[in-house]
Design a protein around this motif. Structure first.
Motif, PDB file in Angstrom:
ATOM      1  N   PHE A 144       0.747  -1.193  -0.044  1.00 57.31           N
ATOM      2  CA  PHE A 144       0.137  -0.048   0.108  1.00 57.31           C
ATOM      3  C   PHE A 144       1.023   1.204  -0.125  1.00 57.31           C
ATOM      4  N   PRO A 145       1.052   1.988  -0.968  1.00 62.08           N
ATOM      5  CA  PRO A 145       2.202   2.925  -1.094  1.00 62.08           C
ATOM      6  C   PRO A 145       1.578   4.196  -0.575  1.00 62.08           C
ATOM      7  N   VAL A 146       1.925   4.474   0.723  1.00 64.96           N
ATOM      8  CA  VAL A 146       1.433   5.691   1.293  1.00 64.96           C
ATOM      9  C   VAL A 146       2.233   6.831   0.905  1.00 64.96           C
ATOM     10  N   LEU A 147       3.230   6.768   0.126  1.00 62.46           N
ATOM     11  CA  LEU A 147       3.912   7.828  -0.608  1.00 62.46           C
ATOM     12  C   LEU A 147       3.320   8.467  -1.565  1.00 62.46           C
ATOM     13  N   LYS A 148       2.516   7.582  -2.176  1.00 61.02           N
ATOM     14  CA  LYS A 148       1.594   7.788  -3.397  1.00 61.02           C
ATOM     15  C   LYS A 148       0.449   8.409  -3.002  1.00 61.02           C
ATOM     16  N   TYR A 149      -0.202   8.067  -1.821  1.00 59.69           N
ATOM     17  CA  TYR A 149      -1.249   8.866  -1.336  1.00 59.69           C
ATOM     18  C   TYR A 149      -0.850  10.287  -0.851  1.00 59.69           C
ATOM     19  N   LEU A 150       0.428  10.524  -0.291  1.00 62.96           N
ATOM     20  CA  LEU A 150       0.612  11.964   0.240  1.00 62.96           C
ATOM     21  C   LEU A 150       1.299  12.654  -0.714  1.00 62.96           C
ATOM     22  N   PHE A 151       1.820  11.871  -1.989  1.00 62.23           N
ATOM     23  CA  PHE A 151       2.552  12.776  -2.884  1.00 62.23           C
ATOM     24  C   PHE A 151       2.214  12.544  -4.563  1.00 62.23           C
TER      25      PHE A 151
END
Length: 187
Positions: free
Chosen positions: A101-108
């Protein structure tokens, strides 16, 4: 040009903290840093730039840890914030990578148009960096004076910015054509 303003937003408050802390006191440096972060966020918002989720979250975290240090005169609250936050970021990034689950993708994701594999690599790189920074922060916080810790804070912030700039080599290689520029930034 937006990236330059973002770099200034990150470095200027820490640099101001460092200079004021060296010249006056830890608490004075912290007050200047908090006021400068709030002013830069307001300027960013005033120019019609939506405040990035991460900037808002980091400002809230700064307030949560700096206000007790300012009120009590105890630098520990602020100094330990880097250990707690870096450890939390490392846990989230490495955990999100393990769970795919790419949390960085959600943030950025509004900023970068890169492949899912790039998000996984970035999660690993940043997660490991934050583990190292959390350990080093404790090393300097517990083993040295406030003044030495302030040097570490300044140099670690500069290193984070340089590390972040280096990540553009990955985003450039793993960008999504048609959705991004040559650095992987959304167009």
């Amino acid at each position: 040009m937006l990236w330059l303003f973002s770099a200034v937003e990150e470095l200027l408050p820490v640099l101001a903290f460092f200079v004021v802390q060296q010249s006056y006191s830890f608490e004075a440096g912290l007050v200047v840093m908090v006021l400068l972060v709030l002013a830069l966020l307001a300027v960013s918002y005033g120019f019609g730039r939506a405040a990035p989720r991460f900037a808002v979250a980091s400002t809230i975290a700064l307030l949560i840890f700096s206000v007790p240090s300012i009120v009590t005169g105890n630098s520990t609250f602020f100094q330990i914030s880097d250990t707690i936050l870096d450890g939390l970021f490392a846990f989230l990034l490495l955990g999100s990578r393990a769970l795919d689950f790419p949390v960085l993708k959600y943030l950025f994701g509004r900023v970068f148009a890169i492949t899912d594999e790039a998000w996984r690599i970035l999660s690993l790189r940043w997660g490991l960096l934050f583990v190292v920074l959390a350990v080093l922060n404790e090393f300097f916080r517990l083993g040295y004076s406030e003044e030495v810790w302030a040097y570490f804070k300044l140099f670690s912030t500069i290193f984070i910015l340089l590390f972040g700039c280096y990540q553009f080599t990955l985003s450039a290689r793993m960008r999504i054509p048609g959705e991004s520029n040559r650095l992987g930034l959304r167009v």
